[in-house]
Motif scaffolding. Sequence first.
Motif, PDB file in Angstrom:
ATOM      1  N   TYR A   1      20.234  31.353  11.613  1.00 22.46           N
ATOM      2  CA  TYR A   1      21.253  32.020  10.806  1.00 22.46           C
ATOM      3  C   TYR A   1      20.879  31.987   9.326  1.00 22.46           C
TER       4      TYR A   1
ATOM      5  N   VAL B   1      18.244  34.537   8.476  1.00 20.76           N
ATOM      6  CA  VAL B   1      18.805  35.883   8.356  1.00 20.76           C
ATOM      7  C   VAL B   1      19.583  36.009   7.043  1.00 20.76           C
TER       8      VAL B   1
ATOM      9  N   ASN C   1      18.847  38.626   4.104  1.00 20.17           N
ATOM     10  CA  ASN C   1      19.889  39.531   3.607  1.00 20.17           C
ATOM     11  C   ASN C   1      20.094  39.371   2.111  1.00 20.17           C
TER      12      ASN C   1
ATOM     13  N   TRP D   1      18.290  44.861  10.364  1.00 19.07           N
ATOM     14  CA  TRP D   1      19.558  44.132  10.347  1.00 19.07           C
ATOM     15  C   TRP D   1      20.206  44.145  11.730  1.00 19.07           C
ATOM     16  N   TYR D   2      20.196  45.305  12.374  1.00 14.83           N
ATOM     17  CA  TYR D   2      20.788  45.375  13.718  1.00 14.83           C
ATOM     18  C   TYR D   2      20.086  44.400  14.649  1.00 14.83           C
TER      19      TYR D   2
ATOM     20  N   LYS E   1      18.343  41.674  13.905  1.00 18.45           N
ATOM     21  CA  LYS E   1      18.611  40.275  13.549  1.00 18.45           C
ATOM     22  C   LYS E   1      20.039  39.883  13.911  1.00 18.45           C
ATOM     23  N   ASN E   2      20.958  40.796  13.616  1.00 13.86           N
ATOM     24  CA  ASN E   2      22.367  40.512  13.865  1.00 13.86           C
ATOM     25  C   ASN E   2      22.612  40.264  15.353  1.00 13.86           C
TER      26      ASN E   2
ATOM     27  N   PRO F   1      30.955  36.159  13.931  1.00 11.29           N
ATOM     28  CA  PRO F   1      30.539  37.418  14.563  1.00 11.29           C
ATOM     29  C   PRO F   1      30.690  37.364  16.088  1.00 11.29           C
TER      30      PRO F   1
END
Lengths: 180, 484
Positions: free
Chosen positions: A85, A88, A92, A155-156, A158-159, B270
């Motif tokens: 986390y 990431v 970001n 981003w997609y 990693k998310n 999330p």
Amino acid sequence: MVLLLQVIPNQRCFVKITKQYSHVIRTRLLHRAIVYEKEFKLRSRPPTDRTRDFIGPPDTASNLRPIIFRSDNVPPVEKRYHEKYENVMKWNQDFWANHNKNFTKKKEEYIEQTLKSKSKVEGENPTLTPGEMSVFYKQFLDENYRLHTQYNIEWYKKNISLLFPALQVAINRFVTKLKG
Amino acid sequence: MGSVLLYVTLRLKKGGSLTASGVSGRFIRSHSNIPWLLPGDRRNVVHNRNTRYLATKPVSPPKVDVDLENGQNDHPIPETFKTHSRTLHKDGGSHSRSDVPQTDLLKNVSHNNNVTLHFKNSRTLAHISSSHIDNISLFVPHRNQLINFTRPDLAERLKGLEKDKTIPANVIDSIDEVHWKEQRLELNKLPGYYLMLSKIRLTGLVVLTTMAGYAMSPGAFDPSVFLLCSVGTALTSCAANSINQFFEVPYDSQMNRTKNRVLVRGYLSPLHAVGFATVCGVTGVSILSLGVNNLTAVLGGVNLLLYTLAYTPMKRYSTANTWVGAVVGAIPPMMGWTAVTGSLDPGALLLGAILFSWQFPHFNALSWNLRPDYSRAGYRMMSVVNPDLCKRVAFRYCLVTTGLCLTAPLIDLTTWTFAVDSLPLNLYLSYLGWRFYQQGDSNSSRKLFRFTLVHIPALLLLMLISKKTYGSHQSQQIIPDVVS
């Protein structure tokens, strides 16, 4: 939580400007050709408690809220998730801090340039209309098209990749709760 | 815009030239153009020899001297100040080094929103940085005179260079926003978070159109199917909005409009949002499938995917996202219709088409004032990439909405009264759309946006009260035969 207000040590600042909620207050003094620039920020000290998770105020550069995870007595599953986390988060933070800085810089350049060329035509004191600003907004989007789309895909990925480790952590917590 | 009052004491030297003996500045938040006077307290005055002292004590309540103020606005910079400046320049004894800019008093407005005052005698440059200065006043006690420098160019220039208020980190609304907070799930606040996560007002509007679709369709009104259809649609919409926010966290962080969303503020994780969305989505589509019919469930599922997997990422790729978003908005009323009839009849398509075309004035007007935000956050919205097209399309679809409403009686969706009584509503929409197209400023776009919010519920209501029911439709056709 304690609020830390860094007050300028030099009380002899020349012009003092205060505004009730201003985040960054800047005073400058040029004396005998030396520039003193002091800046003080209203901010809260990051917590030192390592047994709980904390979320901070938005970063001034990236507008993203940083998270500090607990580090005491953390099971390995959770630790791995935290590391992922944090990676990431850092990625970001770097992207948006850089991107926003670039935006502001380009915007200022554009304003300065346009004002200059306008003042030649219209004489003194030209102003920029929203329509003229929108030229810049479009230009910025077009110039950064690849950057934005690449970031979006990254981003997609990693998310979504964070979801499974998060699920593992949640299950792990649930199981330990049942046992304990 | 506020004012800045500078307190300057001028003293006559032997030989008649002026020197500045002191200045103190204080930023005053004021919306009036009447400057506030600082009392002539010695502590507020900075003196000649050591010109760096600033009164740190708060100044006593300001007085407004109206007599001095009267009729002295827009005063040009008096000759005395220019003289003063020049005199000091020649005054070699206390001269500064060459790298200090030799600016005139009150001359320089640099690009950092600064007003710079140069006091040559004390070799000091004072930078007053603020984005709120539009009026500078000098009080000269020696002459008991107040001089205003109203500088329209200053105000206008500063407007263009104001600190970017579209950046969330620059806008601190409360002290709450600079705190570190513990990230912990608060169970008593969970229902509220869920409502925020599902964008409850948007979901409400979506369900309203579904209900209207149900009510408009021919056939018997079944309360249980009506309820199941509404609940199923609502849950599907909640799921779509939650997934949307899960994907958009860093983007939402960049804009004031969205910076307080649940996931951005870290109220929910999330994973929690995705879990909520999964539960809502599966339940919603199942309710539609089991309690209503398969066609409605398929429409709901397709819409969910269209919104989360096509529309949301498309905002970074193409301006066509607005059209995709309009399709997403058009499907809910069709779902209401198919819940009754089980098929996509012309009536359902017309309802969908009206909602589709309504989206353009609605969204284009909304996005018009968000252009700086969209640009910085990397959204390829029509309003940014192609402003002319944005205005044109908004106006065009105002006309299309008007036209579509007129065709409603032709396919026996409504009686002719609808065509008549919807006309003022649509014409006003078109008028606002035309104004937006012509002027393209923030005022006209805001007006258009606000009206679209009133327009669509009103239009659906008018449609309902002039609905053409199945039975009366047939009997009306028979009556003319009898008469003829």
